[in-house]
Design a protein around this motif. Sequence first.
Motif, PDB file in Angstrom:
ATOM      1  N   ASP A  64     -19.445  54.584 -45.219  1.00 46.24           N
ATOM      2  CA  ASP A  64     -19.377  56.054 -45.221  1.00 46.24           C
ATOM      3  C   ASP A  64     -20.707  56.624 -45.723  1.00 46.24           C
ATOM      4  N   ARG A  65     -21.752  56.408 -44.950  1.00 49.61           N
ATOM      5  CA  ARG A  65     -23.080  56.821 -45.396  1.00 49.61           C
ATOM      6  C   ARG A  65     -23.204  58.338 -45.529  1.00 49.61           C
ATOM      7  N   GLU A  66     -22.526  59.084 -44.651  1.00 55.16           N
ATOM      8  CA  GLU A  66     -22.632  60.537 -44.737  1.00 55.16           C
ATOM      9  C   GLU A  66     -21.981  61.060 -46.022  1.00 55.16           C
ATOM     10  N   LYS A  67     -20.919  60.387 -46.481  1.00 51.78           N
ATOM     11  CA  LYS A  67     -20.332  60.774 -47.768  1.00 51.78           C
ATOM     12  C   LYS A  67     -21.316  60.495 -48.897  1.00 51.78           C
ATOM     13  N   SER A  68     -21.987  59.361 -48.806  1.00 51.03           N
ATOM     14  CA  SER A  68     -22.982  59.038 -49.831  1.00 51.03           C
ATOM     15  C   SER A  68     -24.103  60.067 -49.840  1.00 51.03           C
ATOM     16  N   GLN A  69     -24.540  60.462 -48.629  1.00 57.03           N
ATOM     17  CA  GLN A  69     -25.584  61.484 -48.531  1.00 57.03           C
ATOM     18  C   GLN A  69     -25.098  62.795 -49.143  1.00 57.03           C
ATOM     19  N   ALA A  70     -23.830  63.136 -48.896  1.00 62.83           N
ATOM     20  CA  ALA A  70     -23.280  64.383 -49.419  1.00 62.83           C
ATOM     21  C   ALA A  70     -23.195  64.358 -50.944  1.00 62.83           C
ATOM     22  N   VAL A  71     -22.939  63.169 -51.501  1.00 64.15           N
ATOM     23  CA  VAL A  71     -22.895  63.031 -52.960  1.00 64.15           C
ATOM     24  C   VAL A  71     -24.267  63.313 -53.568  1.00 64.15           C
ATOM     25  N   MET A  72     -25.315  62.797 -52.928  1.00 65.61           N
ATOM     26  CA  MET A  72     -26.657  62.924 -53.501  1.00 65.61           C
ATOM     27  C   MET A  72     -27.337  64.248 -53.169  1.00 65.61           C
ATOM     28  N   ALA A  73     -26.924  64.891 -52.088  1.00 62.67           N
ATOM     29  CA  ALA A  73     -27.624  66.082 -51.605  1.00 62.67           C
ATOM     30  C   ALA A  73     -27.710  67.233 -52.610  1.00 62.67           C
TER      31      ALA A  73
END
Length: 236
Positions: A64-73
């Motif tokens: 779930d890379r997009e979730k990870s990106q959303a966490v860091m964004a």
Amino acid sequence: PLHFASGAVHAAEHVLVRVRTVDGIVGTADAPPRPYTYGETQKSIVAVVEDIFAPQLIGLDVYDREKSQAVMAPTVHNETAKGAVDIALWDIIGQALGQPVTTLLGGYTDSLRVSHMLGFKPAAELLDIALQFRENHGINTFKLKTGRRPLSLDVEAAKVLREGLGEDAELYLDANRGWSANEAVEVLYRTSDLGLQFLEEPDDAREVLGRRRLVANSAIPIAADESAPTLGDAAR
């Protein structure tokens, strides 16, 4: 030390980032803190990964890379820290699937010319280094760090390298925003017969009109790097 217009690297004081899965796969990445370019330090990268990213990332599915990106964004800036976490996740995915990440990203080629970077040294020394790398490693593409005195030291170094390496060597310049747009125009004029591949970060992109004029009139591509850290910056 490696010198360039915006600073110098005296030691590779990087941060090694590891992400572990419940299955025991370890993804690894390397984060390069350069306070004068990225605004990050070793301590800041460690702190943001351990204290902000990790507590929110633990428990997510690695795919779930997009979730990870959303966490860091929502955390402003800290781009090399975010990049290292993302690279480590890709490393895990590649290992889990038994595929190189280049293939997962849609790999286009299985070969790549290697470029060696030449820092701030007298022109004759730079040529000696380049010749040694060509002889010992077969490297024939060289990135010349410029941004010093453009119309003397930088132009001289480019001319000495071209004369000493011959026409088959690939040369390009990187000024790390060390010149003005007007100085870059003059450098391009004085090196127009050297067959340079492109010119990277000649001036600060905040010099908007000068940069635009330079790009519009240059006979070779002008490349952005630290002036375009986001898609918005690139568009501007």
